[in-house]
Design a protein around this motif. Structure first.
Motif, PDB file in Angstrom:
ATOM      1  N   ASP A   1       0.830  -1.213   0.000  1.00 40.75           N
ATOM      2  CA  ASP A   1       0.000   0.000   0.000  1.00 40.75           C
ATOM      3  C   ASP A   1       0.860   1.257   0.000  1.00 40.75           C
ATOM      4  O   ASP A   1       0.576   2.214  -0.724  1.00 40.75           O
ATOM      5  N   VAL A   2       1.920   1.265   0.796  1.00 38.60           N
ATOM      6  CA  VAL A   2       2.798   2.441   0.850  1.00 38.60           C
ATOM      7  C   VAL A   2       3.481   2.654  -0.496  1.00 38.60           C
ATOM      8  O   VAL A   2       3.486   3.757  -1.048  1.00 38.60           O
ATOM      9  N   VAL A   3       4.047   1.598  -1.049  1.00 34.47           N
ATOM     10  CA  VAL A   3       4.773   1.723  -2.318  1.00 34.47           C
ATOM     11  C   VAL A   3       3.826   2.109  -3.450  1.00 34.47           C
ATOM     12  O   VAL A   3       4.126   3.008  -4.242  1.00 34.47           O
ATOM     13  N   MET A   4       2.668   1.456  -3.530  1.00 34.73           N
ATOM     14  CA  MET A   4       1.726   1.780  -4.604  1.00 34.73           C
ATOM     15  C   MET A   4       1.195   3.203  -4.492  1.00 34.73           C
ATOM     16  O   MET A   4       1.034   3.895  -5.500  1.00 34.73           O
ATOM     17  N   ALA A   5       0.925   3.664  -3.273  1.00 42.72           N
ATOM     18  CA  ALA A   5       0.444   5.038  -3.094  1.00 42.72           C
ATOM     19  C   ALA A   5       1.513   6.036  -3.508  1.00 42.72           C
ATOM     20  O   ALA A   5       1.232   7.006  -4.221  1.00 42.72           O
ATOM     21  N   HIS A   6       2.740   5.793  -3.085  1.00 41.25           N
ATOM     22  CA  HIS A   6       3.820   6.715  -3.446  1.00 41.25           C
ATOM     23  C   HIS A   6       4.064   6.685  -4.957  1.00 41.25           C
ATOM     24  O   HIS A   6       4.240   7.726  -5.587  1.00 41.25           O
ATOM     25  N   GLU A   7       4.037   5.494  -5.540  1.00 44.65           N
ATOM     26  CA  GLU A   7       4.231   5.382  -6.988  1.00 44.65           C
ATOM     27  C   GLU A   7       3.129   6.113  -7.749  1.00 44.65           C
ATOM     28  O   GLU A   7       3.405   6.810  -8.725  1.00 44.65           O
TER      29      GLU A   7
END
Length: 153
Positions: free
Chosen positions: A20-26
């Motif tokens: 979730d963190v990586v996808m949101a930042h991406e």
């Protein structure tokens, strides 16, 4: 100690999946039209689950009361590396004198660059984050959940 259901100062830790963190930042870095956040939904309590959420902007949507708390995903990353954009990958590939540019090679190189970026982001997830809202700042622990291996696809 605060006891109102919209007072996030009762939160001691949040649990969020690495993906979730990586996808949101991406999503925020790759020039998409919507803004992604990590959201905590009231009522607040000591341990909270935080989830990926796309923020609706410019429409008539009104968040429920008490309002959820939004965390910028970059706040959960220590010194996030710059996102690799496709045009940068193309420029680097075309600059190589010993490699002929093809769409397929560009695709593979860019996919590898994004995979490496995701891995770098995962290695920089923070152990604490400061929540900011109408009650001021409040620092909480971050518990990262899940297997990060599913990010590179």
């Amino acid at each position: 100690m605060p006891s109102h259901p919209d007072d996030y100062r009762v939160v001691r830790s949040i649990a969020v999946t690495a993906s979730d963190v990586v996808m949101a930042h991406e999503a925020n870095q790759s020039r998409r039209d919507q803004r992604a956040v990590i959201r905590l939904t009231p009522p607040f309590n000591g341990r909270m689950r935080a989830r990926l959420h796309l923020v609706r902007e410019g429409d008539a949507y009104q968040p429920p009361e008490p309002a959820p708390l939004h965390i910028d995903p970059e706040a959960l990353i220590d010194a996030a590396p710059p996102y690799p954009h496709a045009e940068d990958t193309e420029t680097a590939l075309r600059a190589e004198s010993d490699t002929q540019y093809t769409v397929e090679e560009h695709y593979e190189r860019h996919r590898a660059a994004v995979d490496a970026w995701r891995t770098a982001v995962l290695s920089r997830l923070k152990e604490t984050v400061t929540l900011v809202g109408r009650h001021g700042q409040h620092t909480v622990d971050v518990k990262v959940l899940g297997d990060e291996s599913g990010l590179s696809k």
